[in-house]
Design an enzyme around this catalytic site. Sequence first.
Site, mmCIF file in Angstrom:
data_model
loop_
_atom_site.group_PDB
_atom_site.id
_atom_site.type_symbol
_atom_site.label_atom_id
_atom_site.label_comp_id
_atom_site.label_asym_id
_atom_site.label_seq_id
_atom_site.Cartn_x
_atom_site.Cartn_y
_atom_site.Cartn_z
ATOM 1 N N ALA A 1 3.288 -0.858 4.660
ATOM 2 C CA ALA A 1 2.655 -0.837 5.981
ATOM 3 C C ALA A 1 2.127 -2.204 6.407
ATOM 4 O O ALA A 1 1.997 -2.472 7.605
ATOM 5 C CB ALA A 1 1.522 0.185 6.006
ATOM 6 N N HIS B 1 12.510 -2.873 1.777
ATOM 7 C CA HIS B 1 11.943 -1.630 2.302
ATOM 8 C C HIS B 1 12.784 -0.471 1.790
ATOM 9 O O HIS B 1 14.018 -0.519 1.862
ATOM 10 C CB HIS B 1 11.954 -1.617 3.831
ATOM 11 C CG HIS B 1 11.121 -2.700 4.426
ATOM 12 N ND1 HIS B 1 9.757 -2.616 4.519
ATOM 13 C CD2 HIS B 1 11.470 -3.917 4.919
ATOM 14 C CE1 HIS B 1 9.294 -3.724 5.059
ATOM 15 N NE2 HIS B 1 10.321 -4.533 5.304
ATOM 16 N N LEU B 2 12.137 0.550 1.279
ATOM 17 C CA LEU B 2 12.849 1.714 0.768
ATOM 18 C C LEU B 2 13.578 2.456 1.880
ATOM 19 O O LEU B 2 14.731 2.839 1.737
ATOM 20 C CB LEU B 2 11.873 2.662 0.068
ATOM 21 C CG LEU B 2 11.232 2.101 -1.204
ATOM 22 C CD1 LEU B 2 10.003 2.909 -1.570
ATOM 23 C CD2 LEU B 2 12.236 2.086 -2.332
ATOM 24 N N SER B 3 12.889 2.665 2.990
ATOM 25 C CA SER B 3 13.502 3.368 4.117
ATOM 26 C C SER B 3 14.085 2.346 5.086
ATOM 27 O O SER B 3 13.760 1.163 5.044
ATOM 28 C CB SER B 3 12.468 4.238 4.837
ATOM 29 O OG SER B 3 11.483 3.432 5.462
ATOM 30 N N GLU C 1 12.455 -9.627 1.111
ATOM 31 C CA GLU C 1 11.696 -8.493 1.629
ATOM 32 C C GLU C 1 12.503 -7.218 1.404
ATOM 33 O O GLU C 1 13.690 -7.170 1.733
ATOM 34 C CB GLU C 1 11.442 -8.712 3.122
ATOM 35 C CG GLU C 1 10.667 -7.614 3.793
ATOM 36 C CD GLU C 1 10.459 -7.886 5.286
ATOM 37 O OE1 GLU C 1 9.854 -7.021 5.940
ATOM 38 O OE2 GLU C 1 10.924 -8.931 5.799
ATOM 39 N N ASP D 1 0.783 -15.769 5.807
ATOM 40 C CA ASP D 1 0.239 -17.103 5.574
ATOM 41 C C ASP D 1 0.181 -17.440 4.080
ATOM 42 O O ASP D 1 0.431 -18.584 3.690
ATOM 43 C CB ASP D 1 -1.145 -17.234 6.197
ATOM 44 C CG ASP D 1 -1.105 -17.316 7.721
ATOM 45 O OD1 ASP D 1 -0.004 -17.472 8.297
ATOM 46 O OD2 ASP D 1 -2.189 -17.212 8.336
ATOM 47 N N HIS E 1 3.875 -4.693 9.152
ATOM 48 C CA HIS E 1 3.700 -4.635 10.594
ATOM 49 C C HIS E 1 2.346 -5.174 11.052
ATOM 50 O O HIS E 1 2.085 -5.210 12.250
ATOM 51 C CB HIS E 1 3.861 -3.183 11.068
ATOM 52 C CG HIS E 1 4.889 -2.441 10.278
ATOM 53 N ND1 HIS E 1 6.236 -2.767 10.310
ATOM 54 C CD2 HIS E 1 4.765 -1.432 9.376
ATOM 55 C CE1 HIS E 1 6.894 -1.956 9.483
ATOM 56 N NE2 HIS E 1 6.027 -1.155 8.911
ATOM 57 N N PRO F 1 0.796 -1.222 0.000
ATOM 58 C CA PRO F 1 0.000 0.000 0.000
ATOM 59 C C PRO F 1 0.834 1.279 0.000
ATOM 60 O O PRO F 1 1.902 1.344 0.601
ATOM 61 C CB PRO F 1 -0.831 -0.105 1.279
ATOM 62 C CG PRO F 1 -0.066 -1.035 2.162
ATOM 63 C CD PRO F 1 0.618 -1.990 1.237
ATOM 64 N N ASN F 2 0.307 2.249 -0.707
ATOM 65 C CA ASN F 2 0.834 3.608 -0.822
ATOM 66 C C ASN F 2 2.098 3.716 -1.666
ATOM 67 O O ASN F 2 2.586 4.819 -1.897
ATOM 68 C CB ASN F 2 1.066 4.235 0.567
ATOM 69 C CG ASN F 2 -0.211 4.317 1.351
ATOM 70 O OD1 ASN F 2 -1.217 4.807 0.849
ATOM 71 N ND2 ASN F 2 -0.201 3.812 2.568
ATOM 72 N N ARG G 1 13.132 4.308 12.036
ATOM 73 C CA ARG G 1 11.808 4.940 12.003
ATOM 74 C C ARG G 1 11.104 4.732 13.339
ATOM 75 O O ARG G 1 11.697 4.284 14.311
ATOM 76 C CB ARG G 1 10.976 4.342 10.846
ATOM 77 C CG ARG G 1 11.622 4.358 9.471
ATOM 78 C CD ARG G 1 11.440 5.637 8.685
ATOM 79 N NE ARG G 1 10.107 6.165 8.656
ATOM 80 C CZ ARG G 1 9.177 5.871 7.750
ATOM 81 N NH1 ARG G 1 9.430 5.012 6.771
ATOM 82 N NH2 ARG G 1 7.994 6.436 7.795
ATOM 83 N N ARG H 1 5.209 11.145 -2.278
ATOM 84 C CA ARG H 1 4.930 10.872 -0.864
ATOM 85 C C ARG H 1 6.212 10.892 -0.042
ATOM 86 O O ARG H 1 7.129 10.126 -0.294
ATOM 87 C CB ARG H 1 4.279 9.495 -0.767
ATOM 88 C CG ARG H 1 4.078 9.023 0.629
ATOM 89 C CD ARG H 1 3.516 7.602 0.647
ATOM 90 N NE ARG H 1 3.450 7.160 2.018
ATOM 91 C CZ ARG H 1 3.855 5.983 2.431
ATOM 92 N NH1 ARG H 1 4.330 5.105 1.587
ATOM 93 N NH2 ARG H 1 3.774 5.662 3.695
ATOM 94 N N ARG I 1 7.287 0.465 13.372
ATOM 95 C CA ARG I 1 7.752 0.038 12.043
ATOM 96 C C ARG I 1 8.922 -0.938 12.116
ATOM 97 O O ARG I 1 9.375 -1.447 11.095
ATOM 98 C CB ARG I 1 8.184 1.247 11.218
ATOM 99 C CG ARG I 1 7.050 2.170 10.859
ATOM 100 C CD ARG I 1 7.525 3.238 9.887
ATOM 101 N NE ARG I 1 6.593 4.325 9.794
ATOM 102 C CZ ARG I 1 5.521 4.339 9.004
ATOM 103 N NH1 ARG I 1 5.267 3.315 8.234
ATOM 104 N NH2 ARG I 1 4.724 5.387 8.990
ATOM 105 N N TYR J 1 11.253 8.200 1.334
ATOM 106 C CA TYR J 1 11.086 7.275 0.215
ATOM 107 C C TYR J 1 11.751 7.725 -1.082
ATOM 108 O O TYR J 1 11.717 7.000 -2.064
ATOM 109 C CB TYR J 1 9.593 7.028 -0.029
ATOM 110 C CG TYR J 1 8.902 6.520 1.210
ATOM 111 C CD1 TYR J 1 9.200 5.264 1.728
ATOM 112 C CD2 TYR J 1 7.983 7.307 1.895
ATOM 113 C CE1 TYR J 1 8.586 4.802 2.880
ATOM 114 C CE2 TYR J 1 7.364 6.850 3.047
ATOM 115 C CZ TYR J 1 7.665 5.598 3.530
ATOM 116 O OH TYR J 1 7.061 5.139 4.675
ATOM 117 N N ASN K 1 7.841 -5.764 -1.262
ATOM 118 C CA ASN K 1 7.831 -4.629 -0.349
ATOM 119 C C ASN K 1 6.418 -4.560 0.230
ATOM 120 O O ASN K 1 5.522 -4.006 -0.394
ATOM 121 C CB ASN K 1 8.193 -3.332 -1.058
ATOM 122 C CG ASN K 1 8.267 -2.158 -0.098
ATOM 123 O OD1 ASN K 1 7.755 -2.220 1.014
ATOM 124 N ND2 ASN K 1 8.888 -1.079 -0.530
#
Length: 146
Positions: free
Chosen positions: A78, A101-103, A99, A88, A81, A10-11, A108, A18, A112, A23, A75
């Site tokens: 959100a 993650h950009l940041s 996995e 599953d 978490h 998401p996002n 953070r 954003r 997170r 990011y 990725n």
Amino acid sequence: MANILVLHGPNLDMLGRREPEHYGSTTLDSIDAALVLLADSTGHRLESFQSNAEHALVERIHQAGADGIDHIIFNPAAFSHTSIALRDALLAVDIPFIEVHLSNIYRREEFRRHSWFSDIAIGVISGLGANGYEAALNHIVELHKN
């Protein structure tokens, strides 16, 4: 040749607009285009999928099992978490994934810093911005050199 699926949570469709301090300014379309070029140049096939809806990501993971996807770059954003459902789904299809993650999630907010995916991923890349996706893809390419 490996079939690789890149999943964006998401996002991430808002990348480039954003919170650039977290990011960066690179758009999701440009990340995906660069990954397709890299995959093609190394003899692999790559497709990407983004959704803001948890159920759509679960369904795409299920479909990946039927499609013969060899590796996933994920990725979860959100959902990292919060989503036991996505965890599953990944366990159910048993496709190795990295996995991304950009940041740097460890620099953070406290909430997170925990991911429901890290312990089942073959690797975790956090904090390299858009380059994290490329690093994940390069690792998958290396796995297929043997």
